[in-house]
Design a protein around this motif. Structure first.
Motif, PDB file in Angstrom:
ATOM      1  N   ALA A  21      44.588  26.367  51.297  1.00  0.00           N
ATOM      2  CA  ALA A  21      43.946  27.353  50.430  1.00  0.00           C
ATOM      3  C   ALA A  21      44.854  28.558  50.265  1.00  0.00           C
ATOM      4  CB  ALA A  21      42.622  27.798  51.051  1.00  0.00           C
ATOM      5  N   ALA A  22      44.889  29.103  49.069  1.00  0.00           N
ATOM      6  CA  ALA A  22      45.686  30.303  48.829  1.00  0.00           C
ATOM      7  C   ALA A  22      44.763  31.421  48.376  1.00  0.00           C
ATOM      8  CB  ALA A  22      46.746  30.032  47.765  1.00  0.00           C
ATOM      9  N   HIS A  24      49.190  33.080  35.581  1.00  0.00           N
ATOM     10  CA  HIS A  24      49.294  31.659  35.321  1.00  0.00           C
ATOM     11  C   HIS A  24      49.103  30.907  36.639  1.00  0.00           C
ATOM     12  CE1 HIS A  24      51.871  28.580  32.870  1.00  0.00           C
ATOM     13  NE2 HIS A  24      50.775  28.049  33.356  1.00  0.00           N
ATOM     14  N   TYR A  25      48.045  30.110  36.712  1.00  0.00           N
ATOM     15  CA  TYR A  25      47.735  29.418  37.969  1.00  0.00           C
ATOM     16  C   TYR A  25      48.113  27.939  37.882  1.00  0.00           C
ATOM     17  CZ  TYR A  25      45.412  33.623  39.420  1.00  0.00           C
ATOM     18  OH  TYR A  25      45.168  34.928  39.779  1.00  0.00           O
ATOM     19  N   ARG A  26      48.905  27.493  38.882  1.00  0.00           N
ATOM     20  CA  ARG A  26      49.361  26.109  38.920  1.00  0.00           C
ATOM     21  C   ARG A  26      49.207  25.584  40.346  1.00  0.00           C
ATOM     22  NH1 ARG A  26      52.829  24.246  34.726  1.00  0.00           N
ATOM     23  NH2 ARG A  26      54.261  23.575  36.356  1.00  0.00           N
ATOM     24  N   SER A  27      49.129  24.281  40.461  1.00  0.00           N
ATOM     25  CA  SER A  27      49.076  23.725  41.814  1.00  0.00           C
ATOM     26  C   SER A  27      49.823  22.399  41.851  1.00  0.00           C
ATOM     27  CB  SER A  27      47.625  23.511  42.245  1.00  0.00           C
ATOM     28  OG  SER A  27      47.086  22.403  41.562  1.00  0.00           O
ATOM     29  N   SER A  52      42.460  27.586  45.278  1.00  0.00           N
ATOM     30  CA  SER A  52      42.958  28.925  44.949  1.00  0.00           C
ATOM     31  C   SER A  52      41.753  29.824  44.826  1.00  0.00           C
ATOM     32  CB  SER A  52      43.669  28.963  43.610  1.00  0.00           C
ATOM     33  OG  SER A  52      44.748  28.104  43.609  1.00  0.00           O
ATOM     34  N   ALA A  53      41.812  30.942  45.516  1.00  0.00           N
ATOM     35  CA  ALA A  53      40.712  31.897  45.419  1.00  0.00           C
ATOM     36  C   ALA A  53      41.292  33.290  45.195  1.00  0.00           C
ATOM     37  CB  ALA A  53      39.850  31.845  46.676  1.00  0.00           C
ATOM     38  N   PRO A  54      41.823  33.514  44.010  1.00  0.00           N
ATOM     39  CA  PRO A  54      42.484  34.788  43.743  1.00  0.00           C
ATOM     40  C   PRO A  54      41.517  35.880  43.298  1.00  0.00           C
ATOM     41  CG  PRO A  54      42.737  33.335  41.875  1.00  0.00           C
ATOM     42  CD  PRO A  54      41.919  32.583  42.889  1.00  0.00           C
ATOM     43  N   VAL A  55      41.878  37.096  43.577  1.00  0.00           N
ATOM     44  CA  VAL A  55      41.116  38.247  43.090  1.00  0.00           C
ATOM     45  C   VAL A  55      42.093  39.214  42.432  1.00  0.00           C
ATOM     46  CG1 VAL A  55      39.756  40.278  43.738  1.00  0.00           C
ATOM     47  CG2 VAL A  55      39.279  38.065  44.802  1.00  0.00           C
ATOM     48  N   THR A  56      41.762  39.623  41.214  1.00  0.00           N
ATOM     49  CA  THR A  56      42.605  40.565  40.484  1.00  0.00           C
ATOM     50  C   THR A  56      41.795  41.825  40.207  1.00  0.00           C
ATOM     51  OG1 THR A  56      43.795  38.761  39.416  1.00  0.00           O
ATOM     52  CG2 THR A  56      43.944  40.912  38.366  1.00  0.00           C
ATOM     53  N   PHE A  87      40.831  22.971  43.527  1.00  0.00           N
ATOM     54  CA  PHE A  87      39.618  23.759  43.323  1.00  0.00           C
ATOM     55  C   PHE A  87      40.070  25.183  43.044  1.00  0.00           C
ATOM     56  CE2 PHE A  87      38.398  20.553  46.557  1.00  0.00           C
ATOM     57  CZ  PHE A  87      37.477  19.852  45.803  1.00  0.00           C
ATOM     58  N   HIS A  88      39.369  25.832  42.137  1.00  0.00           N
ATOM     59  CA  HIS A  88      39.797  27.171  41.771  1.00  0.00           C
ATOM     60  C   HIS A  88      38.570  28.068  41.658  1.00  0.00           C
ATOM     61  CE1 HIS A  88      42.666  29.975  39.708  1.00  0.00           C
ATOM     62  NE2 HIS A  88      41.524  30.472  39.263  1.00  0.00           N
ATOM     63  N   VAL A  89      38.544  29.125  42.437  1.00  0.00           N
ATOM     64  CA  VAL A  89      37.434  30.079  42.337  1.00  0.00           C
ATOM     65  C   VAL A  89      38.047  31.466  42.287  1.00  0.00           C
ATOM     66  CG1 VAL A  89      35.253  30.856  43.304  1.00  0.00           C
ATOM     67  CG2 VAL A  89      36.055  28.555  43.803  1.00  0.00           C
ATOM     68  N   GLY A  90      38.044  32.067  41.120  1.00  0.00           N
ATOM     69  CA  GLY A  90      38.762  33.327  40.975  1.00  0.00           C
ATOM     70  C   GLY A  90      37.895  34.421  40.401  1.00  0.00           C
TER      71      GLY A  90
END
Lengths: 261, 437, 481
Positions: free
Chosen positions: B177-178, B197-200, B208-212, B235-238
């Motif tokens: 997980a990132a 730009h999100y890639r895996s 990916s669980a990014p917060v901006t 899986f992507h939860v941003g």
């Protein structure tokens, strides 16, 4: 009938009218002309009492009343009619209901009995002819889905039904083709009467070809700077407003010099 | 009981690493992380009882023992995507950021730094917009963020080209997980375009669980493009949270094309008079993809305006979710808000949930919203076919037009045309695939 | 703020004119709820044993349920043990004829504009009058009976048409449906029952008028309407209550069943006491209404005008099971002062080629909070389903709120769902335009609001449309001046 003295008014904090003087008597037709932003529409709206238009100085006497004591609907009941430049759409309310409600409010004020639906229909049928409108207009929602020409004709129809003492037409010709213009102007002509005054507010003089004014006034920067007869309107047609602007500039400079001296 | 494998594994990771996490030495970061971890331990991943998570169960994520991605070598991922519009490109990796910029460096007034190395600079900003209270992944991100970028536009700077941020997460052998964290500050009167730009990659599941967090100061004009093209194992939860000061403008695009389960929250608070925003997005899913967007526009100040357009295209057994919340607060008069969401459902197994959600506490407002769910216009299809175009091509053409409404104002030409081509191919393949079956 | 919007703000409140109390000897039971109370109610009504069993099943279920709090409304907790579950005017048996009805009751309904006396009966409308927990009179019964139409109180139906009731009760709203419906299933006291046989077109409007009178009572009526194949019926309900300081609970259930080619039109003009302008008192109107288009080409249409109640919380819904069936929902909901409304509909498209239309008009004034909540669900089998939704909100004053929560859940690639909504205030230009034509601000607002609601009013039977317009005017008085 109407006496405007040194009228100053602000809209959104900006002074638009800066000392308008104008006298209108029964039976007269006045044209108030001016370029965009000169204050023509503001003058019309102030007379009708539109909220948001703040009178800062001066007075308006209408039929021996101080006009500013009256709410918008009271002014209407006292016989002031404003034909809107942009007639408002009200969904779901039929034209005929609206007209009858207005007419009855005015009749009540005049001490006349309310008119019933049948009498009203007979009356309005007559008036429809004035503006060459179809009876189906009556059942449509107020101005909703009307073309520009239909809206303007609807305004004149309302004027015909409500029979005002003082009618103010705000840019009654804007957005009309020649045929529609003729219908509107002729409609107004038919409503000219000895005891009724009409003030036509307009940028262009073309409506005045059909609707001949007794007096023409030029409104510039919130003041009437020049008055004359219908010839003045024609001069504007030929030369625009620039020459009047120059002329007033000179006059005010001259005034300035006089004051300094 | 829903499984809590992921939660346990991530909490364990926090406990064992807390001393090594970036900012551990500075008290405020440590405290921020500690509170976030507590919050995460308490609430876990959001569940269907939360209204805004109702249609997106996170069970597939819960079941996986995710561990934070290991610090990799600081090299650019091999398949770094095409640069958008001669952009200043920055890759965010587990061990810092890699700048890929012209030799003469960054222009004056543009700062791009590794977030974990710039924590002092974001004190008072980090965590200010993205609160851990609302259900979502902010808490776990805040506890564990291990990478990220800070982008600052000095007041009155106008960027000459976009900033292209590439987030890449890779996992081989075990689920990783990132937790990228991004802070963007558009100073007063500045202007710029930022593409995230999100890639895996790799052979194992990724999360990916990014917060901006985006600060748009007075009179600034910022365009933020979020392009999510992760693999089918991802899986992507941003979450993106912005705050806009007076007379600022934020335009946001969220393009959700990849990953098997993706949820993105885009939120902006119009906190100053005259601020305006436009939120646009596309979610295009096929196979068993599940793509969810939640947007929230908070009209907290008078004379603010917003515009929103989201489009969904769902094929096969894909599911799309859109929940668009517009809030007009008491006293926020003279508001204009306009929301449109449209979806097309291309196959019997696909499903879409749409929920515009308007909450209005002021009266001098004009708010409109329109939502449609439908299929392709039969008349238009017939018209195209009568001109000799095949059914598959006709469908692809119509869908491309459908997506174009969102793409057409994308601020980067090369990105716009690439996505347009991509949509056509995506749609073409999808349609062709189904026609054969 | 300009003068006109200030005007809109400050209209004085007219009294709720239906707020009187009828002084009549009542047969009530003490407050509180337990199995004995339910047995007591059932025994009082001489119900068949299956009904009692059903009630008890519901009650036991209800005990396990928790009160829902998801709507956008706020109220203090309800103490279910302080409610009186049965109150009825004292009398021997059900009245055999109107002559046996207490004249005080006849006067009450006359005062409400619902004359029950034979010679004064509303032409073209058959009325079932419900006073607190029981039905006191049903008019035109014999005339309807000639056509095979059953129109009577639920109590009577349970005695005389037990099999029909057994077949359909709970078939649309099961006893376990939701907290308030389950409570109703346990304790319902009366309501109306309608059965229209095959191929019969009911020649007059059927109407129930509900009146809460007694203090501290809850009103739990249950209405069941079954339209057999090819039949047609139009049903109206109206309601009022006295002004009291405490809140009273009204938790009704309405079930509609339309078989093949049948059509049911159900109209409501809801005017329960809304509480005073500070939010004291008023009815909690927590109602479950649902119709089932069971047969092909059946149609169910809900029209509601909600002007009363402190809190209104209801979602008249349609299950579109039969292919080609049609569901409609037309609603006007007005909240003024401290009123709250959370209302809308659910259209569940199950059959092929099913159609639904939703038109919702919400008006918020004062501190009123008005929420539209709707669900349009299209099942995978519902090929070619169509929904069109329009929900508009009008705001009057800057302390009210308007909220819209429409859900769409579509699982069919051949379905089309369209939703449009607009929230705005009364245009100052509209108001000024009317005033310039001599119409007062107050009349102008009422005219504009009525225009806004026209799409819904025209769905109401004539007499009710006029009534609804008047009510709207009264409800909004106090918001304009």
């Amino acid at each position: 009938m109407l006496e405007i003295r040194n009228l100053h008014a602000k809209v959104g904090g900006v002074e638009i009218l800066r000392g308008v003087d104008l006298t209108v008597r029964a039976g007269e037709v006045h044209a108030v002309m001016g370029p965009n932003g000169s204050g023509k529409s503001t003058l019309a709206h102030v007379l009708a009492g539109r909220p948001g238009y703040e009178v800062t100085a001066g007075e308006v006497i209408y039929e021996n009343h101080n006009l500013f004591d009256l709410a918008p609907e009271e002014r209407a009941q006292e016989g002031i009619f404003l034909a809107f430049q942009y007639p408002v759409e009200i969904p779901g309310v039929s034209n005929s209901y609206f007209l009858r409600a207005g007419l009855n409010a005015i009749r009540k004020e005049r001490g006349e009995p309310e008119i019933d639906a049948f009498e009203f229909l007979a009356l309005v049928r007559e008036k429809l002819k004035v503006v060459q409108m179809d009876e189906s207009f009556l059942n449509r929602s107020i101005n909703e889905g009307f073309s520009g020409g239909e809206k303007k004709r609807n305004e004149i129809l309302q004027m015909a039904v409500l029979e005002p003492k003082l009618a103010i037409l705000d840019e009654a010709d804007s957005g009309l083709d020649v045929d529609a213009l003729r219908i509107v102007a002729n409609g107004v002509n038919e409503l000219r009467r000895e005891d009724r005054a009409i003030v036509v507010v307009t940028h262009y003089q073309r409506i005045l070809n059909y609707l001949v004014p007794d007096f023409t006034h030029i409104l510039l920067n919130g003041r009437i700077v020049k008055s004359g007869d219908r010839e003045l309107a024609k001069q504007v047609e030929e030369h625009g407003y620039a020459w009047i602007e120059k002329e007033t500039a000179k006059t005010s400079q001259a005034e300035g010099r006089t004051l300094q001296a | 009981m829903s499984p809590v494998v992921a939660q346990d594994s991530l909490i364990e990771a926090y406990r064992s690493r807390r001393a090594e996490l970036a900012g551990a030495e500075s008290g405020w970061v440590e405290e921020l992380r500690r509170q976030a971890a507590e919050r995460f331990e308490e609430t876990g991943l959001p569940g269907p009882r939360e209204e805004v998570w109702r249609h997106t169960p996170l069970d597939p994520i819960r079941r996986v023992p995710f561990r934070p991605a290991a610090n990799g070598a600081a090299t650019l991922p091999v398949d770094l995507p095409e640069r958008v519009g001669e952009a200043y490109r920055v890759a965010v990796t587990g061990s810092g950021i890699l700048l890929d910029i012209p030799e003469n460096g960054l222009p004056r007034g543009l700062t791009i730094g590794s977030l974990v190395e710039s924590l002092d600079r974001v004190k008072g900003r980090l965590g200010q917009l993205a609160d851990c209270e609302s259900p979502g992944i902010t808490a776990v991100n805040t506890a564990l963020f291990d990478r990220g970028v800070l982008i600052e536009l000095a007041p009155h700077v106008t960027l000459d080209r976009p900033v292209h941020v590439v987030h890449h997460v890779e996992s081989n052998g075990e689920p990783r997980a990132a937790f990228p964290r991004v802070v963007i500050v558009a100073g007063e009167g500045s202007q710029g375009v930022i593409v995230e730009h999100y890639r895996s990659g790799g052979d194992s599941p990724t999360l990916s669980a990014p917060v901006t967090e985006i600060f748009v100061e007075s009179n600034a004009r910022l365009d933020h493009v979020r392009l999510q093209e992760e693999s089918e194992r991802a899986f992507h939860v941003g979450r993106v949270v912005a705050e806009q000061r007076s007379a600022s403008r934020l335009r946001s695009w969220s393009l959700a094309l990849g990953s098997s389960l993706a949820r993105v929250d885009i939120e902006t608070r119009l906190a100053g008079e005259g601020a305006e925003c436009s939120l646009e997005g596309i979610f295009a899913g096929r196979n068993r993809q599940h793509l969810d967007h939640y947007t929230r526009i908070d009209h907290a100040s008078p004379s603010t305006s917003s515009r929103e357009t989201y489009k969904g295209i769902l094929d096969d057994r894909a599911r799309g979710v859109f929940l668009g919340h517009i809030l007009v607060r008491p006293g926020a008069q003279k508001i204009n808000a306009n929301q449109t969401s449209r979806s097309v459902v291309l196959s019997r197994g696909a499903r879409v949930n749409m929920k515009p959600w308007l909450e209005i506490y002021a009266d001098d407002v004009r708010c409109t919203h329109g939502t449609t769910v439908g299929h392709l216009d039969d008349d238009a299809l017939f018209y195209l076919r009568s001109r000799g175009i095949s059914l598959a091509e006709a469908r692809a053409t119509l869908l491309r037009g459908f997506a174009w409404e969102v793409l057409k104002e994308l601020p980067v030409d090369t990105l716009r045309s690439r996505l347009d081509r991509q949509m056509l191919m995506w749609l073409g393949n999808g349609v062709a695939g189904r026609l054969e079956s | 703020m300009s003068d006109s919007s200030h005007d809109i703000e400050s209209l004085a409140n007219r009294e709720y004119k239906w707020g009187f109390v009828t002084d009549i000897e009542q047969d009530t039971i003490p407050p509180g709820l337990n199995e004995d109370v339910i047995r007591h109610i059932s025994a009082k009504k001489g119900e068949p044993s299956w009904m009692l069993e059903w009630r008890l099943k519901a009650y036991r279920r209800w005990l396990e349920m928790t009160e829902p709090h998801w709507p956008h409304v706020h109220y203090d907790p309800i103490d279910y043990q302080s409610i009186v579950y049965y109150a009825a005017p004292k009398k021997q048996d059900g009245p055999a004829s109107l002559d046996e009805v207490d004249p005080e009751l006849l006067r009450t309904f006359e005062k409400l504009g619902i004359p029950l006396a034979e010679q004064k009966q509303l032409t073209g409308v058959a009325v079932d009058a419900v006073f607190d927990s029981v039905s006191v009179a049903t008019t035109f019964k014999e005339k309807l009976g000639e056509l095979g139409i059953i129109f009577c109180s639920m109590s009577e139906a349970l005695r005389d048409h037990s099999e029909l009731v057994k077949k359909y009760i709970g078939s649309v709203v099961p006893y376990s449906d939701n907290f308030f419906a389950t409570l109703n299933s346990a304790v319902f006291t009366d309501g109306s029952f309608v059965y229209v046989p095959k191929g019969v077109r009911c020649p007059m409007e059927l109407s129930t008028y509900f009146r809460i009178n007694a203090q501290k009572t809850g009103q739990f009526e249950r209405t069941l309407i079954v339209a057999d194949e090819g039949s047609h019926v139009s049903y109206l309900e109206g309601c009022t209550a006295p002004m009291r300081d405490e809140n009273q609970l009204h938790a009704a259930v309405v079930e509609l069943v339309a078989l093949e080619n049948a059509e049911i039109k159900y109209s409501t003009v809801q005017n329960w006491y809304p509480g005073d302008k500070d939010g004291r008192g008023g009815i909690f109107n927590f109602v479950t209404k649902r119709g089932r288009c069971a047969g092909r080409r059946s149609k169910i249409s809900w029209t509601q005008v909600e002007t009363g109640s402190a809190i209104t919380w209801k979602y008249p819904s349609v299950l579109l099971q039969g292919d080609d069936s049609i569901g409609e929902f037309y609603s006007v909901a007005v909240t003024n002062n401290r009123q709250q409304a959370d209302t809308g509909t659910k259209m569940i498209h199950i059959g092929k080629n099913t159609r639904s239309t939703i038109v919702s008009k919400g008006i918020s004034a004062g501190r009123g909070q008005n929420t539209y909540r709707g669900l349009v669900e299209v099942h995978p089998r519902a090929t070619d389903a169509r929904n069109y939704t329009q929900c508009d909100s009008l705001l009057i004053g800057d302390r009210c709120g308007a909220h819209t929560f429409p859900y769409i859940d579509a699982r069919n690639s051949e379905a089309v769902v369209e939703h449009e909504a607009c929230t705005s205030k009364i245009g100052e230009d509209q108001l000024f335009y009317c005033q310039q034509r001599g119409i007062s601000a107050e009349d102008a607002v009422s005219m504009i609001v009525n225009g806004f609601c026209k799409q819904v009013f025209r769905e109401l039977p004539m007499e009710f449309a006029v009534e609804a317009q008047k009510l709207l005017g009264v409800t909004l008085e106090g918001s304009v001046g």
